[in-house]
Design an enzyme around this catalytic site. Structure first.
Site, PDB file in Angstrom:
ATOM      1  N   ASP A   1       0.821  -1.218   0.000  1.00 27.09           N
ATOM      2  CA  ASP A   1       0.000   0.000   0.000  1.00 27.09           C
ATOM      3  C   ASP A   1       0.857   1.271   0.000  1.00 27.09           C
ATOM      4  OD1 ASP A   1      -2.116  -1.876   0.446  1.00 27.09           O
ATOM      5  OD2 ASP A   1      -1.859  -1.670   2.614  1.00 27.09           O
TER       6      ASP A   1
ATOM      7  N   GLU B   1     -11.349  -0.288  -3.331  1.00 27.21           N
ATOM      8  CA  GLU B   1     -10.526   0.294  -2.255  1.00 27.21           C
ATOM      9  C   GLU B   1      -9.346   1.025  -2.886  1.00 27.21           C
ATOM     10  OE1 GLU B   1      -9.247  -3.050   0.134  1.00 27.21           O
ATOM     11  OE2 GLU B   1      -8.003  -3.871  -1.452  1.00 27.21           O
TER      12      GLU B   1
HETATM   13  O1  FUB Z   1      -3.081  -3.618   3.575  1.00 28.43           O
HETATM   14  C1  FUB Z   1      -4.365  -3.884   4.066  1.00 28.43           C
HETATM   15  C2  FUB Z   1      -5.397  -3.620   3.026  1.00 28.43           C
HETATM   16  O2  FUB Z   1      -5.135  -4.426   1.879  1.00 28.43           O
HETATM   17  C3  FUB Z   1      -5.401  -2.223   2.481  1.00 28.43           C
HETATM   18  O3  FUB Z   1      -5.971  -1.285   3.342  1.00 28.43           O
HETATM   19  C4  FUB Z   1      -6.123  -2.446   1.216  1.00 28.43           C
HETATM   20  O4  FUB Z   1      -6.082  -1.387   0.316  1.00 28.43           O
HETATM   21  C5  FUB Z   1      -5.440  -3.692   0.700  1.00 28.43           C
HETATM   22  O5  FUB Z   1      -4.241  -3.404   0.037  1.00 28.43           O
END
Ligand code: FUB
Length: 325
Positions: free
Chosen positions: A19, A229
């Site tokens: 991320d 997301e």
């Molecule tokens: O790293 C945890 C979660 O996985 C993140 O918040 C999402 O975007 C995904 O990458």
């Protein structure tokens, strides 16, 4: 400088990272990633296996140069409202201070967004004792616009709980539905203006529209294009580029708008699926070139132990994004 195939290599290999939110501060590249760690928790659609407890910051002179690990800059145990899961962070600079935004579950298990403040881009960061009022879900990303107004984009489906907030209030029963189905509009990412001190929302939380070339909202069943997301917004030639992950179809896509609040018109894919379930990124200009920072699972072969990579991006004459190599 980065070699022809340097995008195949993880940026660092001594810890697992994911991320990546990249920014240039004081002419140096800073990366704010999640710090993945080993766990016995089995993979599930809730993302329980992403069980992180702290953040590191990395920096480098430019792309391809030696990476400095500034160590742990914020720990779960130092954030009074957090119970678990320090997920994808971002950072911003305004008026002499650096702000680290992060999602985590509160003591009731509900994801909220926190902010921590520091005097230097590499931290350390001191967390506010409570989450940002009204905040929810995951993956905060901050744009400080040219006029100084800052915006926080956020939201994530499934384990990120955005489907629980469709009425504006948390509905725990929506947790297992994961998301709407059919031709109804897909759940939209959220955006809020930040106050001058960068610690609260002003004017409420809005839904940012992602529309097709006819101006219609992307529908729930369109998993190749609907927001899942990993919101990120950058500005290029006066336009706002909203990029995001499609989650279960594993694409990084983007949409372009004239306002930081949207609407954003779907413009295509930036990255095809990579190794691992999640895909999450940032886009930043570094010393006159543009780069995609993202992660995959190639270092470990496990979904929850990821590694950050970087690739050059170019724009064509119409402002469309393409991978350079
Ligand atoms: O790293 C945890 C979660 O996985 C993140 O918040 C999402 O975007 C995904 O990458």
């Amino acid at each position: 400088m980065a070699g022809a195939s340097s995008h195949l290599k993880p940026l660092v290999t001594h810890i697992y990272t994911a991320d990546p939110s990249a920014h240039v501060f004081n002419n140096r590249v800073y990366i704010y990633p999640s710090h993945d760690r080993e766990t016995d928790i089995q993979d599930n659609d809730n993302g329980d296996q992403y069980d992180m407890v702290d953040y590191h910051v990395f920096s480098m002179d430019t792309i391809g140069s030696e990476v400095t690990d500034h160590g742990v800059v914020l720990r779960q145990e130092d954030i009074p409202w957090v119970s678990k899961q320090l997920w994808a962070p971002d950072a911003a600079y305004k008026d002499g201070k650096y702000y680290l935004y992060f999602p985590a579950r509160d003591k009731e298990g509900v994801f909220r967004l926190g902010v921590a403040v520091g005097d230097k881009p590499e931290g350390p960061f001191t967390p506010d004792p409570e989450p940002i009022p009204e905040s929810y879900s995951i993956d905060p990303a901050c744009l400080v616009d040219d006029d100084g107004q800052a915006y926080l984009y956020f939201g994530g489906l499934w384990g990120g709980q955005l489907q629980c907030w469709q009425t504006g209030e948390y509905k725990a029963e929506a947790y297992t539905d994961m998301e709407p189905k059919g031709t109804v509009p897909a759940i939209r990412p959220r955006v809020a203006k930040l106050s001058d001190d960068m610690r609260t929302f002003v004017g409420g939380i809005q839904e940012a529209a992602i529309v097709d070339d006819k101006g219609e909202l992307i529908i729930a069943d369109d998993h190749d294009r609907r927001f899942f997301e990993a919101a990120w917004v950058h500005k290029y030639n006066g336009k706002y580029y909203f990029s995001y992950s499609t989650g279960d179809t594993h694409y990084l896509c983007y949409a372009i708008g004239d306002s930081p609040l949207g609407p954003f018109t779907y413009a295509g894919r930036i990255l095809e699926p990579v190794e691992g379930w999640t895909t999450h990124h940032s886009i930043a200009e570094v010393h006159g070139k543009w780069y995609l920072f993202h992660h995959d699972s190639s270092l470990s072969g496990k979904n929850h132990l990821r590694c950050v990579k970087v690739r050059e991006l170019v724009y064509d004459a119409e402002g469309k994004l393409h991978l350079a190599d």
